[in-house]
Design a protein around this motif. Structure first.
Motif, short mmCIF file in Angstrom:
data_model
loop_
_atom_site.label_atom_id
_atom_site.label_comp_id
_atom_site.label_asym_id
_atom_site.label_seq_id
_atom_site.Cartn_x
_atom_site.Cartn_y
_atom_site.Cartn_z
N ALA A 97 5.85 8.99 -6.34
CA ALA A 97 4.65 7.77 -5.87
C ALA A 97 3.65 8.37 -5.17
N ARG A 101 -0.27 8.22 -6.32
CA ARG A 101 -1.47 7.51 -5.20
C ARG A 101 -2.60 8.31 -5.17
N CYS A 192 -2.57 3.05 -13.86
CA CYS A 192 -3.32 4.04 -13.77
C CYS A 192 -4.56 3.83 -14.43
N ASP A 198 -2.03 1.06 -6.12
CA ASP A 198 -1.01 0.77 -5.45
C ASP A 198 0.00 0.38 -6.43
N ALA A 201 1.72 3.25 -8.32
CA ALA A 201 2.42 4.15 -7.30
C ALA A 201 3.92 3.25 -7.09
N THR A 204 5.85 3.71 -10.05
CA THR A 204 6.36 5.18 -10.29
C THR A 204 7.73 5.11 -9.42
N ARG A 205 7.76 4.77 -8.24
CA ARG A 205 8.82 4.67 -7.28
C ARG A 205 10.10 3.90 -7.94
#
Length: 228
Positions: A97, A101, A192, A198, A201, A204-205
């Motif tokens: 993440a 970011r 992206c 935000d 990220a 992705t987490r």
């Protein structure tokens, strides 16, 4: 399974790293099973190198949690440690993440295209049941923002925690549980591309946190393929 027979040819300049990767991959894909003894003589014969890079590779694998040893007595393939793997998964999720970011706002069209193409390869590998291909495509997808972030500390930390996750990732891509990754990856790319740092990220987490459900199923002795 025993250590493979025959010689694994390596370049002399990368003996330690290549020995590490070869043994790591054999553990992850099950060629070397949990609890199996790792003898220097057999590994030397298989990889065609001296004991020094073998021992250095085993020390690195022990640090990564894939090998256990008792000096002077034995070295074995470590059983899956659910707690340690869950800890590694939490760290990997945070690191990936962070990479997104740091990189999302500056990813080029070429890099975004590379991510989309890797995701297409992942989808095709899952469709055909190619687990190794799925793992490679997944690595290629996540590598784009990691490289673009240009954060050497982040990359070093990922190198430390990622090997322990390989076994669980293999389970994910061998079952229906892996299908959700394609849609999650597509979401990450579009966030992206739109400049939503935000959101990218966070997505992705979430993608990396799906491994947590597989670990829960493993701890409970459930069928990982039923994970959604």
């Amino acid at each position: 399974m025993p250590v493979p027979r025959g010689h694994h040819v390596m370049t002399r300049s990368l003996l330690r790293d290549e020995a590490y990767r070869a043994i790591r991959d054999a553990i992850v894909d099950g060629t070397l099973a949990p609890g199996e003894r790792l003898l220097d003589t057999e590994l030397v014969e298989w990889l065609g190198v001296s004991r020094t890079p073998i021992r250095e590779a085993l020390a690195r694998l022990e640090q990564a949690g894939l090998v256990r040893s008792k000096p002077g007595r034995y070295t074995i393939v470590a059983p899956l440690d659910v707690r340690a793997t869950r800890e590694a998964q939490s760290v990997a999720a945070a690191l990936h993440a962070l990479a997104v970011r740091e990189a999302a706002a500056t990813l080029t069209d070429v890099e975004l295209t590379s991510m989309r193409e890797a995701n297409q390869r992942l989808a095709e590998a899952l469709r055909t049941g190619d687990v190794d291909g799925a793992l490679t495509a997944d690595d290629e997808f996540h590598a784009v923002p990691v490289v673009a972030a240009a954060n050497e500390t982040l990359r070093t930390m990922l190198d430390q925690v990622t090997p322990l996750l390989r076994r669980v990732e293999r389970v994910r891509f061998a079952t229906l549980a892996g299908r959700s990754s394609v849609a999650q990856h597509a979401e990450i790319v579009e966030l992206c591309a739109s400049g939503d740092v935000d959101g990218a990220a966070a997505a992705t987490r979430r993608n990396w946190e799906t491994l947590g459900r597989l670990l829960t199923a493993e701890a409970r002795g459930e069928d990982a393929g039923s994970t959604t």
